[in-house]
Write a protein that holds these residues in place. Structure first.
Motif, PDB file in Angstrom:
ATOM      1  N   SER A 201      51.963  66.069  47.648  1.00 32.00           N
ATOM      2  CA  SER A 201      53.276  66.777  47.295  1.00 32.00           C
ATOM      3  C   SER A 201      53.566  67.749  47.706  1.00 32.00           C
ATOM      4  O   SER A 201      52.829  68.602  48.168  1.00 32.00           O
ATOM      5  CB  SER A 201      53.194  66.873  45.648  1.00 32.00           C
ATOM      6  OG  SER A 201      52.352  67.944  45.303  1.00 32.00           O
ATOM      7  N   ALA A 202      55.053  68.112  47.860  1.00 33.95           N
ATOM      8  CA  ALA A 202      55.420  69.304  48.644  1.00 33.95           C
ATOM      9  C   ALA A 202      55.743  70.364  47.389  1.00 33.95           C
ATOM     10  O   ALA A 202      56.778  70.653  47.037  1.00 33.95           O
ATOM     11  CB  ALA A 202      56.863  69.021  49.353  1.00 33.95           C
ATOM     12  N   HIS A 203      54.599  71.026  46.920  1.00 39.10           N
ATOM     13  CA  HIS A 203      54.598  72.032  46.120  1.00 39.10           C
ATOM     14  C   HIS A 203      53.693  73.352  46.519  1.00 39.10           C
ATOM     15  O   HIS A 203      52.886  73.084  47.126  1.00 39.10           O
ATOM     16  CB  HIS A 203      54.042  71.637  44.619  1.00 39.10           C
ATOM     17  CG  HIS A 203      54.828  70.565  43.907  1.00 39.10           C
ATOM     18  ND1 HIS A 203      55.960  70.684  43.468  1.00 39.10           N
ATOM     19  CD2 HIS A 203      54.544  69.206  43.610  1.00 39.10           C
ATOM     20  CE1 HIS A 203      56.501  69.798  42.958  1.00 39.10           C
ATOM     21  NE2 HIS A 203      55.431  68.948  42.978  1.00 39.10           N
TER      22      HIS A 203
ATOM     23  N   LYS B 169      59.261  73.396  44.607  1.00 36.52           N
ATOM     24  CA  LYS B 169      59.153  71.946  44.846  1.00 36.52           C
ATOM     25  C   LYS B 169      60.554  71.423  45.313  1.00 36.52           C
ATOM     26  O   LYS B 169      61.469  72.264  45.419  1.00 36.52           O
ATOM     27  CB  LYS B 169      59.034  71.521  43.518  1.00 36.52           C
ATOM     28  CG  LYS B 169      59.809  71.714  42.147  1.00 36.52           C
ATOM     29  CD  LYS B 169      59.301  71.273  41.069  1.00 36.52           C
ATOM     30  CE  LYS B 169      60.414  71.719  39.665  1.00 36.52           C
ATOM     31  NZ  LYS B 169      60.069  71.624  38.348  1.00 36.52           N
ATOM     32  N   PRO B 170      60.482  70.126  45.824  1.00 35.78           N
ATOM     33  CA  PRO B 170      61.739  69.566  46.375  1.00 35.78           C
ATOM     34  C   PRO B 170      62.788  69.467  45.495  1.00 35.78           C
ATOM     35  O   PRO B 170      62.824  69.414  44.298  1.00 35.78           O
ATOM     36  CB  PRO B 170      61.266  68.066  46.526  1.00 35.78           C
ATOM     37  CG  PRO B 170      59.803  67.931  46.516  1.00 35.78           C
ATOM     38  CD  PRO B 170      59.326  69.134  45.514  1.00 35.78           C
TER      39      PRO B 170
ATOM     40  N   ARG C 207      66.508  64.447  49.922  1.00 38.99           N
ATOM     41  CA  ARG C 207      65.400  65.378  49.264  1.00 38.99           C
ATOM     42  C   ARG C 207      65.459  66.660  50.112  1.00 38.99           C
ATOM     43  O   ARG C 207      65.204  66.339  51.099  1.00 38.99           O
ATOM     44  CB  ARG C 207      64.247  64.656  48.991  1.00 38.99           C
ATOM     45  CG  ARG C 207      63.163  65.225  48.592  1.00 38.99           C
ATOM     46  CD  ARG C 207      61.891  64.268  48.422  1.00 38.99           C
ATOM     47  NE  ARG C 207      60.747  65.035  48.666  1.00 38.99           N
ATOM     48  CZ  ARG C 207      59.574  64.733  47.926  1.00 38.99           C
ATOM     49  NH1 ARG C 207      59.684  63.793  47.372  1.00 38.99           N
ATOM     50  NH2 ARG C 207      58.535  65.324  48.255  1.00 38.99           N
TER      51      ARG C 207
ATOM     52  N   ASP D 137      63.047  69.301  50.943  1.00 37.26           N
ATOM     53  CA  ASP D 137      61.690  69.791  50.762  1.00 37.26           C
ATOM     54  C   ASP D 137      61.428  71.138  51.194  1.00 37.26           C
ATOM     55  O   ASP D 137      62.235  71.617  52.050  1.00 37.26           O
ATOM     56  CB  ASP D 137      60.911  68.991  51.725  1.00 37.26           C
ATOM     57  CG  ASP D 137      60.536  67.444  50.989  1.00 37.26           C
ATOM     58  OD1 ASP D 137      60.392  67.424  49.788  1.00 37.26           O
ATOM     59  OD2 ASP D 137      60.061  66.631  52.002  1.00 37.26           O
TER      60      ASP D 137
ATOM     61  N   SER E 186      54.485  77.874  50.626  1.00 33.19           N
ATOM     62  CA  SER E 186      55.734  77.646  51.275  1.00 33.19           C
ATOM     63  C   SER E 186      55.931  79.177  52.309  1.00 33.19           C
ATOM     64  O   SER E 186      55.234  80.008  52.141  1.00 33.19           O
ATOM     65  CB  SER E 186      57.111  77.866  50.174  1.00 33.19           C
ATOM     66  OG  SER E 186      56.904  79.009  49.617  1.00 33.19           O
TER      67      SER E 186
END
Length: 78
Positions: A2-4, A11-12, A28, A30, A52
């Motif tokens: 997941s992109a967290h 998050k997305p 989305r 990201d 990130s």
């Protein structure tokens, strides 16, 4: 995966692509997630974090010990 972000919780986001004819299709957004390895002196080991770009800057500003403490306070296992 997941992109967290483990530190900031980024998050997305979701939205639409809008074409020239103004048709809308789902898309989305990201966050810019990177895997980064930091030395954790208190535990004598490396920790690998999914951060990130903003999270990496935060670690640079507050230090890895404080960042890991914040991540653990959010309930994320490190």
């Amino acid at each position: 995966m997941s992109a967290h972000c483990q530190l900031t919780g980024a998050k997305p986001g979701f939205g639409n692509n809008i074409s020239h004819s103004h048709r809308r299709t789902p898309r989305r957004f990201d966050p810019n997630i990177q895997r980064k390895r930091y030395w954790l002196p208190s535990e004598g080991r490396y920790v690998r974090l999914r951060l990130s770009a903003k999270g990496i800057k935060t670690v640079d500003a507050i230090g890895v010990e404080a960042a890991v403490a914040r991540i653990r306070a959010r309930g994320v296992k490190v």
